[in-house]
Design an enzyme around this catalytic site. Structure first.
Site, short mmCIF file in Angstrom:
data_model
loop_
_atom_site.label_atom_id
_atom_site.label_comp_id
_atom_site.label_asym_id
_atom_site.label_seq_id
_atom_site.Cartn_x
_atom_site.Cartn_y
_atom_site.Cartn_z
N LYS A 108 0.84 -1.21 0.00
CA LYS A 108 0.00 0.00 0.00
C LYS A 108 0.88 1.26 0.00
O LYS A 108 0.63 2.21 -0.74
CB LYS A 108 -0.93 -0.01 1.22
CG LYS A 108 -2.06 -1.02 1.10
CD LYS A 108 -2.75 -1.31 2.43
CE LYS A 108 -3.75 -2.45 2.24
NZ LYS A 108 -4.33 -2.92 3.51
N GLN A 127 -4.36 -1.37 9.82
CA GLN A 127 -4.31 -2.72 9.25
C GLN A 127 -4.92 -3.75 10.20
O GLN A 127 -4.60 -3.78 11.39
CB GLN A 127 -2.85 -3.07 8.91
CG GLN A 127 -2.67 -4.39 8.20
CD GLN A 127 -3.33 -4.44 6.81
OE1 GLN A 127 -3.23 -3.50 6.03
NE2 GLN A 127 -4.03 -5.52 6.54
N ASP A 166 -11.16 2.88 4.40
CA ASP A 166 -11.46 1.45 4.38
C ASP A 166 -12.98 1.21 4.40
O ASP A 166 -13.44 0.10 4.14
CB ASP A 166 -10.86 0.79 5.63
CG ASP A 166 -9.80 -0.22 5.29
OD1 ASP A 166 -9.65 -0.54 4.09
OD2 ASP A 166 -9.11 -0.70 6.22
#
Ligand code: NAP
Length: 294
Positions: A52, A96, A119
């Site tokens: 990422k 994460q 997200d």
């Protein structure tokens, strides 16, 4: 003939679009910024965070990679999230998953500024998806699945989509997205899970079958009707002594047996995976656009 849906090619197309949008933002003095927070040293999470960060840099985004020790407390993590919420250079924040056990992940997600929740897991963004409010953020993998279908010109409207799996990360949001009364929606969606009866009968009725259960090669030829489109979200490690890593990655679909029956199918790797990162970049650019217009 089976059409292989190449996620890398579609992701590249997304990046071409994004580069144009990033240039426009830069011309206004705005560099889209993303912060990726990793707590602990899970090797798979570390690899995801690295890719990422790499992609963010390649696109010229302002990229913050925050690596915190596995012993980080809930309070410490909340404090870092608060700093990022207030940082004007950061438009998107991703913590994460999964975090270490002492962390209450749901509380961390609720602490994110929903305008930076790229997200799409904050309750406000989940509600916006359910309500069909396009100002929210949709989770990256479902958004990537939809984009793959659109870019490959698969008819979604009126199609019977069967989603295998009901997680908050993939199954539920992809079902909501494809049933929306909007472009890329209007499907008739059935969601199946581990308690579903007559699973084969249901999956065989799918025009589009989306497998997101996390079980290697679970979907067999008998689950799929001739001419169906199959999207394989699964990423599973199976032992492979011939591979230097000792394992290889496979999907939830028994690709070799299923592919010959399909109109189109995604491979693993190289299908949905590249789209997840592309959609994270896309959501970050969208966040920067929204901040710059307020
Ligand atoms: P998850 O949270 O474990 O959810 C799995 C779902 O599958 C659950 O709803 C479960 O049903 C259902 N299920 C399990 N066994 C089943 C069976 N035998 N028959 C029918 N349904 C069954 O997994 P997830 O986070 O959604 O991830 C799914 C897969 O996608 C994993 O392989 C993951 O690595 C992969 N993934 C890939 C990407 C990407 O970028 N490509 C992103 C995210 C996830 P119950 O609810 O009844 O337990």
């Amino acid at each position: 003939m089976t059409n292989l849906i190449d996620g890398r090619v579609v992701a590249e197309k997304v990046y071409v679009d994004l580069r144009g949008q990033i240039a426009q933002l830069r011309a206004k003095g705005v560099t889209p910024g993303i912060a990726v927070v990793l707590v602990g040293d899970d090797p798979a999470s570390r690899a995801y965070v690295r890719s990422k960060d790499k992609m963010s840099r390649e696109l010229g985004l302002h990229s913050v990679k925050l690596e915190l020790p596995a012993s980080t407390s809930q309070e410490e993590l909340l404090a870092r999230v608060d700093e990022l919420n207030r940082d004007p250079q950061v438009h998107g924040i991703l913590v994460q998953s999964p975090p270490p056990k002492q962390i209450d992940e749901a509380a961390i997600v609720r602490a994110l500024d929903p305008r930076k929740d790229v997200d799409g897991f904050h309750p406000l963004n989940v509600a916006k998806l359910a309500m069909g409010d396009a100002s929210g953020f949709v989770p990256c993998t479902p958004l990537g699945v939809q984009r793959l279908l659109i870019e490959t010109k698969i008819d979604i409207a009126g199609a019977h989509v069967v989603v295998l799996g009901r997680s908050m990360i993939v199954g539920k949001p992809v079902a909501l997205l494809l049933m929306q009364k909007a472009r890329g929606g209007d499907a008739t969606v059935t969601v199946a899970h581990s308690r579903t009866k007559d699973l084969e009968k249901i999956t065989r009725s799918a025009d589009i079958l989306i497998a997101a259960i996390g079980r290697a090669h679970f979907v067999k030829a008998d689950h799929v009707r001739d001419g169906a489109v199959v999207i394989d979200v699964g990423i599973n490690r199976v032992e492979d002594k011939s591979n230097p890593r000792g394992y290889r990655l496979v999907g939830d679909v028994a690709f070799d047996k299923v592919a010959p029956k399909c109109k189109a199918i995604t491979p693993v790797p190289g299908g949905v995976g590249p789209m997840t990162i592309a959609m994270l970049m896309s959501n970050t650019v969208k966040a920067a656009q929204m901040f710059s217009s307020t």
